[in-house]
Structure formats: C-alpha cells, structure tokens
Write a protein that holds these residues in place. Structure first.
Motif, PDB file in Angstrom:
ATOM      1  N   HIS A 206      34.415  42.960  44.750  1.00 35.63           N
ATOM      2  CA  HIS A 206      35.661  43.008  43.993  1.00 35.63           C
ATOM      3  C   HIS A 206      35.878  44.451  43.533  1.00 35.63           C
ATOM      4  CE1 HIS A 206      35.833  38.515  43.091  1.00 35.63           C
ATOM      5  NE2 HIS A 206      34.561  38.653  43.425  1.00 35.63           N
TER       6      HIS A 206
ATOM      7  N   PHE B 183      41.652  42.876  51.095  1.00 40.76           N
ATOM      8  CA  PHE B 183      42.922  42.215  50.774  1.00 40.76           C
ATOM      9  C   PHE B 183      42.977  41.925  49.282  1.00 40.76           C
ATOM     10  CE2 PHE B 183      39.786  39.335  52.621  1.00 40.76           C
ATOM     11  CZ  PHE B 183      39.639  38.361  51.645  1.00 40.76           C
ATOM     12  N   LYS B 184      44.196  41.741  48.784  1.00 37.58           N
ATOM     13  CA  LYS B 184      44.379  41.512  47.349  1.00 37.58           C
ATOM     14  C   LYS B 184      43.853  40.129  46.962  1.00 37.58           C
ATOM     15  CE  LYS B 184      48.031  44.814  46.613  1.00 37.58           C
ATOM     16  NZ  LYS B 184      49.401  45.113  46.174  1.00 37.58           N
ATOM     17  N   ASP B 185      43.152  40.067  45.837  1.00 33.80           N
ATOM     18  CA  ASP B 185      42.656  38.785  45.346  1.00 33.80           C
ATOM     19  C   ASP B 185      43.837  37.910  44.948  1.00 33.80           C
ATOM     20  OD1 ASP B 185      39.641  37.870  44.045  1.00 33.80           O
ATOM     21  OD2 ASP B 185      41.411  36.761  43.423  1.00 33.80           O
ATOM     22  N   ILE B 186      43.723  36.620  45.248  1.00 30.11           N
ATOM     23  CA  ILE B 186      44.817  35.687  44.970  1.00 30.11           C
ATOM     24  C   ILE B 186      44.983  35.440  43.462  1.00 30.11           C
ATOM     25  CG2 ILE B 186      43.559  33.462  45.016  1.00 30.11           C
ATOM     26  CD1 ILE B 186      45.743  32.481  46.973  1.00 30.11           C
TER      27      ILE B 186
ATOM     28  N   GLY C 147      28.126  33.392  39.711  1.00 22.57           N
ATOM     29  CA  GLY C 147      29.535  33.009  39.768  1.00 22.57           C
ATOM     30  C   GLY C 147      30.165  33.126  41.139  1.00 22.57           C
TER      31      GLY C 147
ATOM     32  N   ASN D 222      29.301  39.071  43.191  1.00 24.00           N
ATOM     33  CA  ASN D 222      28.619  37.930  42.595  1.00 24.00           C
ATOM     34  C   ASN D 222      27.674  37.288  43.604  1.00 24.00           C
ATOM     35  OD1 ASN D 222      30.159  38.162  40.186  1.00 24.00           O
ATOM     36  ND2 ASN D 222      31.862  37.069  41.146  1.00 24.00           N
TER      37      ASN D 222
ATOM     38  N   HIS E  73      31.301  39.765  49.474  1.00 24.32           N
ATOM     39  CA  HIS E  73      32.521  40.527  49.209  1.00 24.32           C
ATOM     40  C   HIS E  73      32.329  41.318  47.929  1.00 24.32           C
ATOM     41  CE1 HIS E  73      32.792  36.503  47.467  1.00 24.32           C
ATOM     42  NE2 HIS E  73      33.423  37.057  46.446  1.00 24.32           N
TER      43      HIS E  73
ATOM     44  N   THR F 163      31.770  32.060  44.469  1.00 28.04           N
ATOM     45  CA  THR F 163      32.470  30.847  44.907  1.00 28.04           C
ATOM     46  C   THR F 163      32.753  30.860  46.401  1.00 28.04           C
ATOM     47  OG1 THR F 163      34.631  31.811  44.367  1.00 28.04           O
ATOM     48  CG2 THR F 163      33.556  30.476  42.651  1.00 28.04           C
ATOM     49  N   VAL F 164      32.810  32.038  46.999  1.00 24.20           N
ATOM     50  CA  VAL F 164      33.029  32.136  48.443  1.00 24.20           C
ATOM     51  C   VAL F 164      31.767  32.744  49.049  1.00 24.20           C
ATOM     52  CG1 VAL F 164      34.443  33.107  50.287  1.00 24.20           C
ATOM     53  CG2 VAL F 164      35.526  32.418  48.136  1.00 24.20           C
TER      54      VAL F 164
HETATM   55  P1  5GP Z   1      33.648  35.080  44.018  1.00 21.06           P
HETATM   56  O1  5GP Z   1      33.909  34.114  42.914  1.00 21.06           O
HETATM   57  O2  5GP Z   1      32.994  34.398  45.192  1.00 21.06           O
HETATM   58  O3  5GP Z   1      32.928  36.318  43.592  1.00 21.06           O
HETATM   59  O4  5GP Z   1      35.061  35.615  44.464  1.00 21.06           O
HETATM   60  C1  5GP Z   1      35.931  34.900  45.280  1.00 21.06           C
HETATM   61  C2  5GP Z   1      37.316  35.455  45.034  1.00 21.06           C
HETATM   62  O5  5GP Z   1      38.162  34.996  46.075  1.00 21.06           O
HETATM   63  C3  5GP Z   1      37.950  34.997  43.718  1.00 21.06           C
HETATM   64  O6  5GP Z   1      38.235  36.137  42.907  1.00 21.06           O
HETATM   65  C4  5GP Z   1      39.210  34.255  44.156  1.00 21.06           C
HETATM   66  O7  5GP Z   1      40.312  34.497  43.304  1.00 21.06           O
HETATM   67  C5  5GP Z   1      39.442  34.805  45.540  1.00 21.06           C
HETATM   68  N1  5GP Z   1      40.120  33.875  46.433  1.00 21.06           N
HETATM   69  C6  5GP Z   1      39.858  32.537  46.558  1.00 21.06           C
HETATM   70  N2  5GP Z   1      40.666  32.008  47.493  1.00 21.06           N
HETATM   71  C7  5GP Z   1      41.447  33.015  47.953  1.00 21.06           C
HETATM   72  C8  5GP Z   1      42.487  33.068  48.946  1.00 21.06           C
HETATM   73  O8  5GP Z   1      42.845  32.096  49.597  1.00 21.06           O
HETATM   74  N3  5GP Z   1      43.072  34.296  49.145  1.00 21.06           N
HETATM   75  C9  5GP Z   1      42.685  35.402  48.452  1.00 21.06           C
HETATM   76  N4  5GP Z   1      43.322  36.549  48.734  1.00 21.06           N
HETATM   77  N5  5GP Z   1      41.710  35.386  47.527  1.00 21.06           N
HETATM   78  C10 5GP Z   1      41.101  34.208  47.283  1.00 21.06           C
END
Ligand code: 5GP
Length: 112
Positions: free
Chosen positions: A101, A27-30, A92, A86, A99, A94-95
């Motif tokens: 990117h 899905f597209k990143d927010i 870095g 990440n 996943h 955060t989730v």
């Molecule tokens: P990380 O920082 O863990 O590598 O990437 C997490 C990604 O999830 C970030 O790029 C952030 O913009 C994306 N993200 C966070 N919350 C949401 C959401 O509710 N929907 C979508 N589509 N992306 C999200």
C-alpha cells in the motif's frame, strides 16, 4: 491460488491502473484511507511475505523502485508517504497476493 488481483492483472475485472510493466502493476485502492492510496503488486502470485524466496529479491526491489517513481509522479515524494504490507490474519491481510500500500497526500498519524 489466484485472487482478485490476478483478475485485475489479467484485465478480467476493472481497476484504475496507474502503472504497469511486465513484472509489476499498480492501481488505486477501491477503499482509499488517504488522498493517495495505491496498491503496488508484483504480477507473480506470491501469497504472503512469508512466501518470498531468494529468487524474488530482484522483483521485490523492483516493486520499491516503482513505489519511488509513483510517489514522485503523485507529488508526495518530498512531503513523504507510507508503505504498508500486511501479512496474514494478525497483520490484517485480506488479499493473499502480496501487495504494497502506497499511502500519502496528507500528514499521516503515527502507526509505529
Ligand atoms: P490487505 O487488507 O490485503 O492488506 O489489502 C487489500 C486491499 O485491497 C484493501 O485495501 C482493499 O480496499 C483493496 N481492494 C479489495 N478489493 C478491491 C478491488 O476490487 N479493487 C481494488 N482496486 N482494490 C481492492
């Protein structure tokens, strides 16, 4: 522990889904950092890269196969793109549901 990506997988919160099969969703990143910024996510809840096991090898291979198909679909396969995953605080992340990117659609700055 379930994260917001599990909620997206379970359609409990909306997302702009561009690919889905039994094992993988994309899905597209927010908050896109480039014209194309898609998150490619195995549905299995694996918190970090450190938690990938031998039994996940096929699944991770499938993720990369999906990335290749999406890159072609978005027309960025020939020009090129970047795949980033990440891990933990210094990386870095955060989730905490692994996943990948898929980032492209423009010439990206050198990272490594
Ligand atoms: P990380 O920082 O863990 O590598 O990437 C997490 C990604 O999830 C970030 O790029 C952030 O913009 C994306 N993200 C966070 N919350 C949401 C959401 O509710 N929907 C979508 N589509 N992306 C999200």
């Amino acid at each position: 522990m379930a994260t917001l990506f599990t909620k997206i997988i379970n359609k409990e919160i909306p997302a702009n889904i561009v690919y889905e099969d039994d094992d993988v969703i994309a899905f597209k990143d927010i908050a896109p950092v480039a014209p194309i910024h898609v998150l490619v996510v195995p549905k299995k809840e694996i918190p970090t890269i450190n938690d990938i096991t031998d039994e996940d090898a096929l699944l991770i291979g499938k993720v990369y196969r999906v990335i290749g198909k999406l890159a072609k679909e978005f027309g960025i396969d020939k020009d090129g793109y970047r795949v980033v995953s990440n891990c933990n605080e210094h990386g870095g992340q955060t989730v905490f549901h692994i996943h990948f990117h898929l980032i492209g659609g423009e010439k990206l700055g050198t990272m490594v």
